[in-house]
Design a protein around this motif. Sequence first.
Motif, PDB file in Angstrom:
ATOM      1  N   UNK A 149       0.178  -1.016  -0.058  1.00  0.00           N
ATOM      2  CA  UNK A 149      -0.214   0.110  -0.030  1.00  0.00           C
ATOM      3  C   UNK A 149       0.510   1.092  -0.545  1.00  0.00           C
ATOM      4  N   UNK A 150       1.817   1.235   0.875  1.00  0.00           N
ATOM      5  CA  UNK A 150       3.059   1.970   0.325  1.00  0.00           C
ATOM      6  C   UNK A 150       3.769   2.533  -0.538  1.00  0.00           C
ATOM      7  N   UNK A 151       3.621   1.399  -1.396  1.00  0.00           N
ATOM      8  CA  UNK A 151       4.657   1.876  -2.490  1.00  0.00           C
ATOM      9  C   UNK A 151       3.953   1.977  -3.701  1.00  0.00           C
ATOM     10  N   UNK A 162       2.356   6.489   3.821  1.00  0.00           N
ATOM     11  CA  UNK A 162       2.465   5.495   4.861  1.00  0.00           C
ATOM     12  C   UNK A 162       1.120   5.958   5.983  1.00  0.00           C
ATOM     13  N   UNK A 163       0.427   6.895   6.033  1.00  0.00           N
ATOM     14  CA  UNK A 163      -0.655   7.257   6.186  1.00  0.00           C
ATOM     15  C   UNK A 163      -1.819   6.834   5.173  1.00  0.00           C
ATOM     16  N   UNK A 165      -1.192   4.126   3.675  1.00  0.00           N
ATOM     17  CA  UNK A 165      -2.158   3.031   3.380  1.00  0.00           C
ATOM     18  C   UNK A 165      -2.663   2.207   5.174  1.00  0.00           C
ATOM     19  N   UNK A 166      -2.116   3.566   5.598  1.00  0.00           N
ATOM     20  CA  UNK A 166      -2.785   2.947   7.852  1.00  0.00           C
ATOM     21  C   UNK A 166      -4.531   3.046   6.927  1.00  0.00           C
ATOM     22  N   UNK A 167      -4.743   3.936   6.825  1.00  0.00           N
ATOM     23  CA  UNK A 167      -5.993   4.877   6.255  1.00  0.00           C
ATOM     24  C   UNK A 167      -7.118   3.324   5.931  1.00  0.00           C
ATOM     25  N   UNK A 168      -6.405   2.451   4.806  1.00  0.00           N
ATOM     26  CA  UNK A 168      -7.011   1.440   4.005  1.00  0.00           C
ATOM     27  C   UNK A 168      -7.224   0.233   4.951  1.00  0.00           C
ATOM     28  N   UNK A 169      -6.287   0.202   6.146  1.00  0.00           N
ATOM     29  CA  UNK A 169      -6.406  -0.838   6.851  1.00  0.00           C
ATOM     30  C   UNK A 169      -7.319  -1.026   8.002  1.00  0.00           C
ATOM     31  N   UNK A 243      -3.154  11.328  12.771  1.00  0.00           N
ATOM     32  CA  UNK A 243      -3.557  11.382  11.280  1.00  0.00           C
ATOM     33  C   UNK A 243      -5.241  11.369  11.426  1.00  0.00           C
ATOM     34  N   UNK A 244      -5.738  10.505  12.764  1.00  0.00           N
ATOM     35  CA  UNK A 244      -7.394   9.922  12.450  1.00  0.00           C
ATOM     36  C   UNK A 244      -8.022  10.715  12.738  1.00  0.00           C
TER      37      UNK A 244
END
Length: 486
Positions: A149-151, A162-163, A165-169, A243-244
């Motif tokens: 997701x980051x890549x 990175x953020x 990516x985290x928002x997609x999991x 970020x959340x």
Amino acid sequence: MFTTNPFDDDKLREECGIFGVSRGETASAIVALGLHALQHRGQEAAGITSWDGHDFHTHRAMGHVAGNFDRDEVIRGLPGMSACGHVRYSTTGETSLRNVQPLYAELNSGGFAVAHNGNISNAMKVRRELIRRGSIFQSTSDTEVIIHLVATSSYRTLLDKFIDALKQIEGAYSLIVMTPEGMIACRDPLGIRPLVMGKLGDATIFASETVAFDVVGADYVRSIDPGELVIVTNDGEIRSHRPFGETHARPCIFEHVYFSRPDSIIDNSSVYSVRKAIGAQLAIENPVDADYVIPVPDSGVPAAIGYAQESGIPFELGIIRSHYIGRTFIQPGDKVRHLGVKLKHNANRALIEGKRIVLIDDSIVRGTTSLKIVQMMREAGAAEVHMRIASPPTKHSCFYGVDTPERTKLLAHKLDVGGMQDFIHADSLAFISIDGLYKALGEAKRADSQPQYCDACFTGDYPTRLTDQDDVVVTNQLELLAERVG
């Protein structure tokens, strides 16, 4: 392979442990020591990745930290002032070297290493979409979806990628990430899995538990807040990002009951003190007329002390543990296997014979362990065997990084308390109530509208979506329907 410990085969298995050092001399050696202290959180495999300012170096191995990371040549092969490590007990992905963390990849922005404690509950759905878009996976671990997701993120900076990516999991995660720009430590928005920050001289340290700081001589600074990202740059600057937005935290309640070491501090509470309080509340709710309070070693000891102090019944060691017996790889017959059980734990017959005893344990999962314990006490001549459990009945599976049996295999899902008592052949059986557990943790009771902890294993109240699990249920229902139509 089997273990001679008769009480280890029916426990919930902790997810993983992570430890990171930024700007520390001999960082990999410090990480190895920290992982020793976190060994209880994962005993299948261990790994360390370091960064020397130019290159990343990784050593991963199956088995314990000891024997794999206590050799000079291994540590010398992990140079640099930044390093992160991981001890693993697999909850997703097969048990193989390719799934051992930290996972590492070369991205457009440079090297990217990640150590993960928890479980991503929509990993399979995300993985399928990434593969459809051309991603090639090298492991079966849920953690690898973060790297992809980051890549593939369209954002410009690594932090924003990175953020994104985290928002997609979904699910539970505490992460330590190493990049050429510095180290990132973060916790999921609900704070389900623990993560703490400490200092050792100029070095900043992150770990799953504070006990790892004690071992390396670091000072505990604070817990990473739910949904917080802490960045330590290469020049030592520490920045915090959230970020959340505002979230209602739901940290795992079972960390206090069993997972964490009693000498740790979790979310600013002493685990040992909480477990004693749980035992005291258990005695208030479920008294019993007995001669001795006996803990099931080792996890039942603090609660048993609390139970004994509250009830006034003497605390005694009625089960003696040998600390010098490890695993055995032989496959003996049933008779020899039964004898081997007593190599590690044995009843204190001189104390127990003719006495009414109350056994204190942290939980009942399948019930096979409790059955063995009660049988051991009866064979030692106990007049009565009562059992008190320092958690509510475990009725539901965990999907947040704990290796829980399928729900149909949980004894409390199949039987009520009376049926469980008959199954383990105890004279009585009782559990602490869910409100009593919250009271021991300093809360008046469980808030039904917004519970203060993740207690899904007891209540079935899961704080996040369970996308992959729901997909499995739907698929099974469709297959069953197809069979009936066919």
